[in-house]
Design a protein around this motif. Sequence first.
Motif, PDB file in Angstrom:
ATOM      1  N   UNK A   1     -21.611  49.178 -66.005  1.00 47.05           N
ATOM      2  CA  UNK A   1     -21.205  50.500 -66.461  1.00 47.05           C
ATOM      3  C   UNK A   1     -21.969  51.553 -65.671  1.00 47.05           C
ATOM      4  N   UNK A   2     -21.247  52.561 -65.115  1.00 48.40           N
ATOM      5  CA  UNK A   2     -21.852  53.556 -64.227  1.00 48.40           C
ATOM      6  C   UNK A   2     -21.588  54.949 -64.761  1.00 48.40           C
ATOM      7  N   UNK A   3     -22.631  55.779 -64.784  1.00 44.31           N
ATOM      8  CA  UNK A   3     -22.535  57.191 -65.161  1.00 44.31           C
ATOM      9  C   UNK A   3     -23.146  58.036 -64.065  1.00 44.31           C
ATOM     10  N   UNK A   4     -22.520  59.186 -63.748  1.00 45.81           N
ATOM     11  CA  UNK A   4     -23.102  60.184 -62.846  1.00 45.81           C
ATOM     12  C   UNK A   4     -23.065  61.512 -63.598  1.00 45.81           C
ATOM     13  N   UNK A   5     -24.241  62.198 -63.719  1.00 51.56           N
ATOM     14  CA  UNK A   5     -24.273  63.422 -64.499  1.00 51.56           C
ATOM     15  C   UNK A   5     -25.266  64.393 -63.870  1.00 51.56           C
ATOM     16  N   UNK A   6     -25.082  65.687 -64.159  1.00 53.12           N
ATOM     17  CA  UNK A   6     -25.927  66.752 -63.621  1.00 53.12           C
ATOM     18  C   UNK A   6     -27.279  66.766 -64.335  1.00 53.12           C
ATOM     19  N   UNK A   7     -28.348  67.025 -63.557  1.00 45.59           N
ATOM     20  CA  UNK A   7     -29.679  67.188 -64.136  1.00 45.59           C
ATOM     21  C   UNK A   7     -29.880  68.660 -64.478  1.00 45.59           C
ATOM     22  N   UNK A   8     -29.110  69.124 -65.456  1.00 44.29           N
ATOM     23  CA  UNK A   8     -29.166  70.508 -65.915  1.00 44.29           C
ATOM     24  C   UNK A   8     -29.323  70.465 -67.437  1.00 44.29           C
ATOM     25  N   UNK A   9     -29.549  71.617 -68.056  1.00 45.18           N
ATOM     26  CA  UNK A   9     -29.819  71.604 -69.498  1.00 45.18           C
ATOM     27  C   UNK A   9     -28.757  70.891 -70.333  1.00 45.18           C
ATOM     28  N   UNK A  10     -27.447  70.958 -69.944  1.00 47.96           N
ATOM     29  CA  UNK A  10     -26.426  70.288 -70.764  1.00 47.96           C
ATOM     30  C   UNK A  10     -26.110  68.878 -70.276  1.00 47.96           C
ATOM     31  N   UNK A  11     -26.693  68.461 -69.129  1.00 44.88           N
ATOM     32  CA  UNK A  11     -26.506  67.100 -68.596  1.00 44.88           C
ATOM     33  C   UNK A  11     -25.014  66.729 -68.552  1.00 44.88           C
ATOM     34  N   UNK A  12     -24.217  67.597 -67.902  1.00 43.80           N
ATOM     35  CA  UNK A  12     -22.766  67.432 -67.835  1.00 43.80           C
ATOM     36  C   UNK A  12     -22.409  66.186 -67.029  1.00 43.80           C
ATOM     37  N   UNK A  13     -21.577  65.321 -67.595  1.00 45.81           N
ATOM     38  CA  UNK A  13     -21.143  64.088 -66.914  1.00 45.81           C
ATOM     39  C   UNK A  13     -20.051  64.432 -65.923  1.00 45.81           C
ATOM     40  N   UNK A  14     -20.226  64.003 -64.670  1.00 45.88           N
ATOM     41  CA  UNK A  14     -19.186  64.239 -63.659  1.00 45.88           C
ATOM     42  C   UNK A  14     -18.442  62.966 -63.278  1.00 45.88           C
ATOM     43  N   UNK A  15     -18.912  61.817 -63.762  1.00 44.59           N
ATOM     44  CA  UNK A  15     -18.157  60.589 -63.498  1.00 44.59           C
ATOM     45  C   UNK A  15     -18.620  59.512 -64.474  1.00 44.59           C
ATOM     46  N   UNK A  16     -17.650  58.756 -65.034  1.00 46.01           N
ATOM     47  CA  UNK A  16     -17.923  57.568 -65.849  1.00 46.01           C
ATOM     48  C   UNK A  16     -16.889  56.524 -65.468  1.00 46.01           C
TER      49      UNK A  16
END
Length: 714
Positions: free
Chosen positions: A31-46
């Motif tokens: 299982x792979x997740x890619x997310x922004x290292x910002x305050x809301x940790x927005x997921x850009x790929x799952x």
Amino acid sequence: MQARPHARSTPQRPRFSPDFSRIIGENIPDALLVYHLAPNYQICYANEKFLSFLNCDFQDFMRQTGGCLLNVVHPEDRERVQAALEAFCRQGETWSVEYRALQKDGGFLWLRDVGKKTLSEDGTPLAVSVCADITELVGLRQQVKPETVPLQTLIDSLPCGICKVKANDDLELVHANAFFYDMLGYTRADVEKQGFNNVKACIYPADLEMVRQVVRENVQQRCAFFELEHRLFHQSGKVLWGRISCSYDPAEPDMLTCALFDITLRKTMEEKLRISEEESRIAFQHTDKVMVIYDPGVRVLFQPQEAASALGLPAVVHGVPESVVARGIVAEESVENYLKFFHAMQQGIPHGSATLKLKCKGTFEWFSGRYTLIFSKEGKPQRGIISYENVTEQREKELAYQKWIQSFKAQQENSIGYYEFNLSKNTYEGNERRNSGALPPDVKSFSGMVNHIARHYVYEKDLPAYLSVFDREKLLGKFYSGQCETQLDHRFIGAQGVVYWVAARIQLVPDPFTQDVKAFILIRNIDAQKKRELELQSLIEQDDLTGLLNRGTVVKRVSETLRLSGAGAWHGLIMLDVDNFKLVNDRLGHQYGDQVLRDIADSLKQVLRKNDLCGRLGGDEFVVFLTDIPPELALEKKLEVLRRAAARYCQAGLKITASLGLARYPQDGKSFSDLYEKADMALYEAKRLGRDRYVIYTPALEAQRASAGLFTRP
């Protein structure tokens, strides 16, 4: 000329693209997740594997979570996960955390999330995480948790590590008590933060396969209990020794219950004892001694079979010493001492020694022996520990020593000095005082002789070499490393100040009686022979064209001067290069150019001091070494003198100039190669600034050249 190296680019962090994440994410089984290292940790790929964990498709996932990573996490775990994420953003390159992930139907599963920082194509910080379903493992942990707080407290207070692990190659950790983690340097907070989930990571790599093999074999044989000892890593990196007692229940075929004990101290003591015993065994093997045991109460001698056979005796001899004397093994002149040796043990005298002549393999040889008694609590002699060795060779050495002394002394008739010393004790043992080398009565040591001759007879330039060769500690070191003879050729100041060459020969011999090192010194006049050698040597060391020193000789002599330089010495190495010399060869011919080089060499010799060195390294490149620069010597003035000495006008309107670079010892370097490099760097700068000048090396010059990317002369 050296090639200019290519400029190096600064390495860049790889950029993460959406296409790359899609291609990789759909082709890996995890299982792979890619997310922004910002305050809301927005997921850009799952990827699909991650979505399958939550029982939803991407649209459901986005509606349920709003694309925010924290909304995936069970509300009770969010604060802990957010704290871990914030720490990851601040200082970590990787992270690992366990949490409950919410599913579409309202249920949840346990995930272990392991992440690493990267960058998007536009430079935005991202985290790439691989997630694993650990719901089953968490369930196992829950099963083995004590049902009551008092039971948990009892287990945690046990003075050993208690753990439950899976009986597989990874030795996955299901549960452990506080003492287990403490032994390995962890707290429960460390365990949670670092994802400490298997014992394999703590096992010393060289022991891991052994541990796996023992576990496999005992599980296959259904052994209810087994133990093993191996090394473990403490969190600090220190290596520990552990004894692990393992319990196996066939009802739980995949599990082991283990008790871990720290046995590092025991292992350390065992190793020290083993080394001590091995040292004693090897030390005794490295001697020529034989050890035997004598029981003075029953007069019985016990000896190794090999030693007994050499003397023609059985391994156990009764009625000693009289029975041995009766066999004719003891030479007549040693019988009395032999009897006294053993009677002393019978009388309880603690220690004793004797030198005896015994028949060994059919011939009489000399043996030296000593004993030490062991007494009972009542003070009666119980055992005599006897060690002896064959000293026949020693007796032969004594005879050879006497012959050598007589031979060496005979050579003093044609010498100018002969001396005998005990080098170990630093005492003068005299000479026959039949030659001019006799020392004054107040000289009573080797060190005193060295100082006396150095002050009155050794030529000044040869003093460093003389004091180095005649250094007492160095001579003792040479003797013990197997070098027994040393010779130094140096100039000697004789009567009326006449200087001539002598050979000082030092012979080091062990005294056969005391094992002190004796030094015999013979000084002979070799003036005629040495001068012939020097004439031949000068032909070898000179540059054929200019008569200056050649490259190899310059390097050798400068290196030797630097090696012998003491504290407070100051020297200067100058590189001198003739400017545009190629024009002279091209326009006026090589013969004319060769004559120009000879003229420059003559000019340089005229302006240098007697002790300075001057050589030609090749082509139109010269080197000058200024030895023992006095404080009052103005270096810039000296460099200007050398520059002018090299300058001259030639035919066809050509003018010869020179560029010079100077490096100083010791501040710029302490070896020829270091000084050469710095002087060459200064010469390079003089060329770059327009030639016909000198430059003195400074560290700033090196930094300037490095920042400019300059590596070759113009």
